[in-house]
Design a protein around this motif. Structure first.
Motif, short mmCIF file in Angstrom:
data_model
loop_
_atom_site.label_atom_id
_atom_site.label_comp_id
_atom_site.label_asym_id
_atom_site.label_seq_id
_atom_site.Cartn_x
_atom_site.Cartn_y
_atom_site.Cartn_z
N UNK A 159 -18.82 -37.85 -27.09
CA UNK A 159 -20.11 -37.48 -26.51
C UNK A 159 -20.59 -36.21 -27.18
N UNK A 160 -21.85 -35.84 -26.92
CA UNK A 160 -22.46 -34.74 -27.65
C UNK A 160 -21.70 -33.43 -27.52
N UNK A 161 -21.05 -33.20 -26.39
CA UNK A 161 -20.34 -31.93 -26.19
C UNK A 161 -19.01 -31.84 -26.89
N UNK A 162 -18.50 -32.97 -27.39
CA UNK A 162 -17.18 -32.96 -28.04
C UNK A 162 -17.26 -33.19 -29.54
N UNK A 163 -18.46 -33.12 -30.10
CA UNK A 163 -18.65 -33.33 -31.54
C UNK A 163 -19.36 -32.11 -32.13
N UNK A 164 -18.73 -31.47 -33.11
CA UNK A 164 -19.32 -30.34 -33.82
C UNK A 164 -19.83 -30.82 -35.16
N UNK A 165 -21.00 -30.33 -35.53
CA UNK A 165 -21.61 -30.72 -36.80
C UNK A 165 -21.86 -29.46 -37.63
N UNK A 166 -21.53 -29.54 -38.91
CA UNK A 166 -21.88 -28.45 -39.82
C UNK A 166 -22.21 -29.06 -41.19
N UNK A 167 -23.08 -28.38 -41.90
CA UNK A 167 -23.43 -28.79 -43.25
C UNK A 167 -22.62 -27.95 -44.22
N UNK A 168 -21.90 -28.64 -45.09
CA UNK A 168 -20.98 -27.96 -46.00
C UNK A 168 -21.06 -28.61 -47.36
N UNK A 169 -21.42 -27.81 -48.37
CA UNK A 169 -21.54 -28.32 -49.75
C UNK A 169 -22.47 -29.52 -49.82
N UNK A 170 -23.56 -29.47 -49.07
CA UNK A 170 -24.53 -30.54 -49.12
C UNK A 170 -24.15 -31.79 -48.36
N UNK A 171 -23.02 -31.75 -47.64
CA UNK A 171 -22.56 -32.91 -46.87
C UNK A 171 -22.43 -32.56 -45.40
N UNK A 172 -22.47 -33.58 -44.56
CA UNK A 172 -22.30 -33.40 -43.11
C UNK A 172 -20.82 -33.52 -42.77
N UNK A 173 -20.30 -32.52 -42.08
CA UNK A 173 -18.90 -32.53 -41.64
C UNK A 173 -18.86 -32.61 -40.12
N UNK A 174 -18.07 -33.51 -39.59
CA UNK A 174 -17.93 -33.68 -38.14
C UNK A 174 -16.54 -33.29 -37.70
N UNK A 175 -16.47 -32.61 -36.58
CA UNK A 175 -15.19 -32.21 -35.99
C UNK A 175 -15.19 -32.58 -34.51
N UNK A 176 -14.09 -33.14 -34.06
CA UNK A 176 -13.94 -33.52 -32.66
C UNK A 176 -13.10 -32.49 -31.92
N UNK A 177 -13.49 -32.19 -30.70
CA UNK A 177 -12.71 -31.29 -29.84
C UNK A 177 -12.46 -31.99 -28.52
N UNK A 178 -11.58 -31.40 -27.70
CA UNK A 178 -11.22 -31.93 -26.38
C UNK A 178 -10.44 -33.24 -26.52
N UNK A 179 -9.12 -33.11 -26.51
CA UNK A 179 -8.24 -34.27 -26.73
C UNK A 179 -7.53 -34.73 -25.45
N UNK A 180 -8.08 -34.39 -24.29
CA UNK A 180 -7.43 -34.74 -23.03
C UNK A 180 -7.29 -36.24 -22.85
N UNK A 181 -8.23 -37.02 -23.36
CA UNK A 181 -8.21 -38.48 -23.14
C UNK A 181 -7.81 -39.24 -24.40
N UNK A 182 -7.27 -38.55 -25.38
CA UNK A 182 -6.97 -39.22 -26.66
C UNK A 182 -5.86 -40.25 -26.51
#
Length: 606
Positions: A159-182
């Motif tokens: 969901x939107x609160x558990x996905x971080x987005x950053x632009x790095x070297x011209x590309x989109x990088x995604x990071x997931x947080x909150x692993x309680x339900x993994x």
């Protein structure tokens, strides 16, 4: 069972990190504070997150609000699997079973490496006028889902609160947080601690749905929303609420009655995705295909979907295997019992009836719990309970801010007096620090030996001469101590005219600016808390409306259905549930000036 601390309990404890944290690195660290100088927790359903700065950098510290069964074993299994998978979207973490002390009792925490980034919703909104960026984001999302599936990993709460987005070297990088339900393969057979954000999850998902397919539905929801916004950015203003991208839970309960699904079907490039998602709403959660399967053109199982055939709710005669065999099974048991009785096997008839009755009762109970009407009622009841708790916590936070404001207003005179005392002390120090204790050699009755003993306890100049510090010097007579005090008093009296009795106009102006900033900070924080509470109240109203619209399927009615005497009720509810409107944005003053654009991930945790 031990009651876990509230966010306020953690906030109070973390004001003293050296005693609150049991791990030395965190104990030596400094929690990030808000404008009021207090640690700032961002709370979700199961944890409060505190950013903590240490010598090795910043960490996100998750302090849990509720007890999760086998939490340590779960995180251990997840950590082992992720260490082998080496997924670029996953952040390293350290689960500490006894990591934070609150009220004399130790509780677990999760120390997670800090990752900079912008929340998925904030990033999407900021790039609504940049379709190429959103297209790159959608492609990155597709890659992320494929990587998770290849590693046999499911996040469980995309969901939107558990996905971080950053632009790095011209590309989109995604990071997931909150692993309680993994989910990882080592956890197969367990249940999920929670069912994820309601605006992203399958409407029939329960805790028992816990396998590698967990992310299929949410992955399709996010991808469909992104592709729709690429084609029609104005959908954001119509359907985004601050708690979603585009979809709300009511859209999944009855896609045919959803204004959003209707709008998506009018967008030619998005129609296939919208139809696939609509069909997925009527499948069992585990039967939902992956995004790759949908994009590859694999046929979507018909399930109970409304497309070109009636749904299960509209076709009560379409039964599961157990439901179809129930009545013949009951008839067979009756015949068998009658046969036993006819030959005089009373005990055998009793045994057959008991065993068959228990088996049918157990299987009926399991089948009853799997009914959409039952699952959705339980889910909405749980969601309402969580939202009520969040609202209560936000109301407590707002009341605390109101008290803080009243106390600060009542203490303004004391605040000014305290500042005047600081200025008087500083002015006195400027004069007295130039008079060193060596001058006491010339004072009759003191002498050089007394000067040496004063220096031994750190007294170097007249400003250091206080009754408490002079008392620490050993070997001084009461007369000598009195003479030292008189020396200091005489020096202070000589510069009395240079010590201010009132605040200067410039200092008054500076004080007024400080007071205004303090009030502005309090008001901005109160506005932020109020806006968040309003969003949660609107969500709660939606959930309650859906609860009321859901049919009631009692065990007795289900039993009559098994006997083919009554049909099952329909479970479509979205047509009568209100659509949550997009809230008014919080005033810009509520966001720190140092972060005008970036929304750090803990601010998206809700």
């Amino acid at each position: 069972m031990t009651k876990y601390p509230t966010p306020s309990d953690y906030l109070e404890a973390l004001q003293f990190p050296s005693t609150a944290f049991l791990h030395p690195e965190l104990a030596a660290g400094t929690p990030k504070t808000n404008a009021l100088g207090l640690p700032q927790p961002i709370t979700g359903a199961f944890a409060a997150v505190f950013p903590v700065d240490t010598e090795r950098g910043r960490f996100a510290v998750r302090c849990f609000l509720t007890r999760v069964e086998d939490q340590q074993a779960r995180y251990r299994a997840v950590a082992r699997h992720l260490a082998e998978a080496e997924l670029p979207s996953i952040v390293a973490f350290d689960y500490q079973p006894e990591g934070v002390r609150v009220g004399g009792e130790a509780f677990p925490l999760l120390k997670m490496a800090w990752t900079e980034g912008e929340g998925l919703a904030a990033f999407t909104e900021r790039h609504l006028d940049a379709p190429e960026t959103l297209r790159a984001l959608a492609d990155a999302w597709r890659v992320l889902l494929a990587e998770l599936e290849a590693a046999d990993v499911a996040h469980g709460d995309l969901q939107h609160g558990n996905v971080l987005v950053r632009e790095e070297d011209g590309a989109i990088r995604l990071t997931l947080v909150d692993y309680d339900t993994m989910f990882v393969p080592a956890l197969a057979g367990r249940t999920s601690p929670e069912v994820g954000h309601r605006n992203y999850q399958h409407p029939d998902r329960t805790e028992s749905d816990f396998d590698a397919s967990l992310d299929h539905f949410a992955g399709l929801v996010v991808y469909t929303a992104l592709r729709a916004l690429i084609e029609q950015p104005d959908l954001w203003a119509r359907f985004s609420t601050g708690e979603n991208l585009l979809f709300q839970a009511g859209d999944f309960y009855d896609p045919n009655a959803s204004p959003l699904f209707e709008a998506l079907r009018q967008i030619e490039p998005v129609r296939p995705l919208a139809e696939a998602l609509a069909r997925a709403c009527y499948l069992e959660p585990a039967a939902v295909p992956s995004l790759e399967a949908v994009l590859s053109g694999a046929p979507i199982p018909a399930g109970r979907g409304p497309k070109r055939r009636r749904s299960r709710e509209e076709r009560p005669e379409r039964r599961r295997r157990f439901e179809a065999l129930f009545l013949p099974g009951v008839a067979g048991v009756v015949v068998l019992v009658a046969a036993c009785l006819s030959v005089g096997w009373g005990s055998g008839a009793l045994a057959v009836a008991g065993i068959a009755g228990a088996a049918l009762l157990w299987q009926s109970s399991c089948a009853y719990g799997e009914q959409s009407a039952v699952r959705r009622r339980r889910r909405t009841a749980r969601e309402a309970s969580v939202l009520e708790r969040w609202i209560a916590e936000l109301e407590d936070a707002r009341r605390a801010l109101d008290r803080e404001r009243r106390d600060f207003l009542a203490g303004l005179d004391a605040f000014r007096e305290e500042r005047l005392a600081e200025l008087r002390s500083a002015a006195l120090e400027r004069h007295l620090r130039h008079h060193f204790v060596g001058e006491l050699d010339e004072v009759e009755g003191v002498g050089h030996r007394a000067v040496v003993r004063l220096k031994a306890v750190g007294i170097r100049n007249a400003f250091h001469v206080t009754p408490g510090r002079v008392a620490e010097a050993k070997g001084l007579t009461s007369e000598t101590r009195a003479l030292v005090g008189q020396w200091r008093t005489a020096l202070a009296r000589a510069v009395a005219d240079d010590v201010p009795d009132t605040l200067s106009p410039a200092e008054e102006q500076r004080m007024n600016r400080q007071i205004e900033r303090r009030f502005a900070s309090l008001d901005a924080e109160a506005a932020r808390v109020t806006a968040k509470a309003e969003v949660q109240r609107a969500e709660l109203a939606t959930v309650r409306a859906q609860q009321e619209a859901l049919p009631v399927l009692s065990p007795w009615r289900y039993f009559l259905f098994l006997l083919r005497l009554r049909p099952l009720p329909r479970t479509h509810v979205a047509a009568t549930a209100p659509i949550l409107q997009r809230p008014q944005p919080v005033a810009p003053a509520s966001r720190p000036e140092s972060e005008p654009h970036e929304v750090e991930w803990w601010e998206q945790a809700q």
